[in-house]
Design a protein around this motif. Structure first.
Motif, PDB file in Angstrom:
ATOM      1  N   ASP A   1       0.830  -1.200   0.000  1.00 14.51           N
ATOM      2  CA  ASP A   1       0.000   0.000   0.000  1.00 14.51           C
ATOM      3  C   ASP A   1       0.867   1.254   0.000  1.00 14.51           C
ATOM      4  O   ASP A   1       0.654   2.183  -0.784  1.00 14.51           O
ATOM      5  CB  ASP A   1      -0.923  -0.012   1.217  1.00 14.51           C
ATOM      6  CG  ASP A   1      -1.950   1.114   1.185  1.00 14.51           C
ATOM      7  OD1 ASP A   1      -2.709   1.197   0.202  1.00 14.51           O
ATOM      8  OD2 ASP A   1      -1.986   1.904   2.137  1.00 14.51           O
TER       9      ASP A   1
ATOM     10  N   ARG B   1       1.167   3.848  -3.317  1.00  7.83           N
ATOM     11  CA  ARG B   1       0.787   5.255  -3.233  1.00  7.83           C
ATOM     12  C   ARG B   1       1.959   6.172  -3.610  1.00  7.83           C
ATOM     13  O   ARG B   1       1.766   7.207  -4.260  1.00  7.83           O
ATOM     14  CB  ARG B   1       0.253   5.578  -1.833  1.00  7.83           C
ATOM     15  CG  ARG B   1      -1.065   4.863  -1.566  1.00  7.83           C
ATOM     16  CD  ARG B   1      -1.650   5.129  -0.197  1.00  7.83           C
ATOM     17  NE  ARG B   1      -2.791   4.231   0.014  1.00  7.83           N
ATOM     18  CZ  ARG B   1      -4.002   4.432  -0.482  1.00  7.83           C
ATOM     19  NH1 ARG B   1      -4.245   5.524  -1.198  1.00  7.83           N
ATOM     20  NH2 ARG B   1      -4.976   3.566  -0.260  1.00  7.83           N
TER      21      ARG B   1
ATOM     22  N   VAL C   1      -4.947   7.001  -8.805  1.00  7.34           N
ATOM     23  CA  VAL C   1      -5.467   6.716  -7.464  1.00  7.34           C
ATOM     24  C   VAL C   1      -5.242   5.255  -7.113  1.00  7.34           C
ATOM     25  O   VAL C   1      -5.210   4.379  -7.984  1.00  7.34           O
ATOM     26  CB  VAL C   1      -6.968   7.063  -7.360  1.00  7.34           C
ATOM     27  CG1 VAL C   1      -7.200   8.528  -7.607  1.00  7.34           C
ATOM     28  CG2 VAL C   1      -7.780   6.229  -8.357  1.00  7.34           C
ATOM     29  N   VAL C   2      -5.077   4.986  -5.822  1.00  4.94           N
ATOM     30  CA  VAL C   2      -4.870   3.623  -5.338  1.00  4.94           C
ATOM     31  C   VAL C   2      -6.131   3.164  -4.626  1.00  4.94           C
ATOM     32  O   VAL C   2      -6.661   3.868  -3.760  1.00  4.94           O
ATOM     33  CB  VAL C   2      -3.667   3.550  -4.383  1.00  4.94           C
ATOM     34  CG1 VAL C   2      -3.529   2.143  -3.791  1.00  4.94           C
ATOM     35  CG2 VAL C   2      -2.383   3.940  -5.115  1.00  4.94           C
TER      36      VAL C   2
END
Length: 315
Positions: A43, A47, A62-63
Motif C-alpha cells: 500500500d 501510493r 489513485v490507489v
C-alpha cells in the motif's frame, strides 16, 4: 521536400521507446488496485509510485485497496477489467505464481501482463519485545517441546510469508498453528496483543514497530538489520523471495503498456519513491522493465509449482 520526408521517417525509426510511448495517454484517471489492506507494505509503495506516475501520465493516479483471499480478490478484479490501461494491479508475483496453482481464484496466470517491477521483499520472523523467545533456536525448541501449541500470524493462505513458515516448519520438523489474516497490519496488531506467538511477515511491515526480529528469510543479512542472522545461518535452508510491481490486464494495447512502463520506471527512480522504499526495507534499485519482470515471473511460476508439490496443501 523528399529529403524532408526521409529525414522525418528516419527520426521516427530512431525515436526512443519512451518517446513513442507518448502516442498513448489516458483520458481519465488511472486506478491502481492494491489487493492487500491499507497500511501494508504494498500500500505504501503503490501510493508513492502513483504520486510519481500522475504528472507523467497527465491524469490523477489513485490507489484502491481490494484485499482478501491472499490478494486474489483484487487481482481478479483487475483481470476482469477493460484492457484500456486505466485499471492496473500493484502486487507481488505470488498472486500469479501461487494462487492459480492452488485452485481457481477467478483468473489464470496469463490474465495479466507485466508493466514494470517496482519492489523486492524479504520475509522475517518477529516476536513481541517481551517474548520469551530471544532467538530462533528458542522458538524452535519451544515448538518441538509442545507440538501444535505455538501459533503464528501471516497475511493470508498461500502468501509468501505463509509459504515461508510452511517451509521452515518442514525443515525444522515443527507442528505449528497458523492464523491467517487479511493483511500485515492486522497480523502485527494481534502479535503485539499476544494473540499469536510470532509472525512471519514482509520486512517492510516491521519498520518502526519495535518488534524483535529473530531471523530473515534471505540469502544474506539485510543491510538495515545487519545484526539479525538469516534463517539459513541458523540451520534452516529456507529463503523464499517476493517481488512484484505493476501489471495490466492482458490485451492492453502495446502503446498503453509502453507509456505506463515508462511512467512507472521514472517514478520508481524518483527520490519520493526511493525514500518510501528505503523505509520499507527495499533494495537500492528494486525497479526493472517489463521484459525483465516477465522473465522473472515465468521462472517464479515454475519454481512455485515445485514448491507447492513439495509442501502439499496449505494447512
Amino acid at each position: 521536400m523528399r529529403s524532408n520526408l526521409m529525414a522525418g521517417a528516419l527520426a521516427l525509426l530512431l525515436a526512443p521507446a519512451a518517446a513513442l510511448a507518448q502516442a498513448w495517454a489516458p483520458d481519465r484517471p488511472v486506478t491502481i488496485v492494491n489487493p492487500y489492506a491499507a497500511g501494508s507494505t504494498t500500500d505504501a509503495l503503490a501510493r508513492a509510485l502513483a504520486a510519481g506516475m500522475a504528472p507523467r501520465l497527465g491524469q490523477p493516479v489513485v490507489v484502491a485497496n481490494r484485499d482478501g483471499a491472499a490478494g486474489g480478490i483484487g487481482t481478479a478484479q483487475v483481470a476482469r477489467a477493460a484492457p484500456d490501461g486505466l485499471t492496473l494491479l500493484f502486487a507481488p508475483a505470488v498472486v500469479l505464481s501461487v494462487l492459480p496453482a492452488r485452485g481457481d481464484p477467478g483468473y489464470a496466470p496469463d490474465a495479466l501482463v507485466p508493466v514494470c517491477q517496482a519492489f523486492e521483499n524479504a520475509m522475517a520472523i518477529a516476536v513481541r519485545p517481551d517474548s520469551p523467545f530471544a532467538t530462533l533456536a528458542d522458538l524452535v525448541a519451544a515448538a518441538r517441546a509442545r507440538p501444535g501449541a505455538l501459533s503464528y500470524g501471516h497475511q493470508g493462505v498461500a502468501s509468501i510469508p505463509h509459504l515461508a513458515a510452511l517451509e521452515l516448519a518442514e525443515a525444522a520438523r515443527l507442528q505449528l498453528q497458523d492464523v491467517p489474516y487479511r493483511g500485515e497490519p492486522a497480523v502485527l496488531v494481534d502479535l503485539r496483543a499476544g494473540r499469536v506467538d510470532f509472525a512471519v511477515t514482509v520486512m517492510g511491515s516491521l519498520s518502526g514497530q519495535g518488534l524483535r526480529v529473530l531471523g530473515v528469510f534471505a540469502p544474506a543479512r539485510h543491510p538495515m538489520l545487519p545484526d539479525v542472522p538469516t534463517v539459513a545461518e541458523q540451520g534452516f535452508d529456507v529463503a523464499p523471495t517476493s517481488f512484484g510491481g505493476l501489471f495490466a490486464p492482458a490485451g492492453t494495447p502495446a502503446p498503453a503498456r509502453a507509456a505506463l512502463e515508462a511512467a512507472c520506471l521514472a517514478a520508481a527512480r524518483e527520490e519520493g519513491y526511493r525514500s518510501v522504499a528505503a523505509r520499507m526495507f527495499q533494495p537500492a534499485t528494486p525497479e526493472a522493465d517489463a521484459g525483465t519482470l516477465a522473465a522473472r515471473l515465468a521462472r517464479d511460476i515454475a519454481d512455485k509449482r515445485r514448491l507447492l508439490a513439495t509442501i502439499g496443501p496449505a494447512r
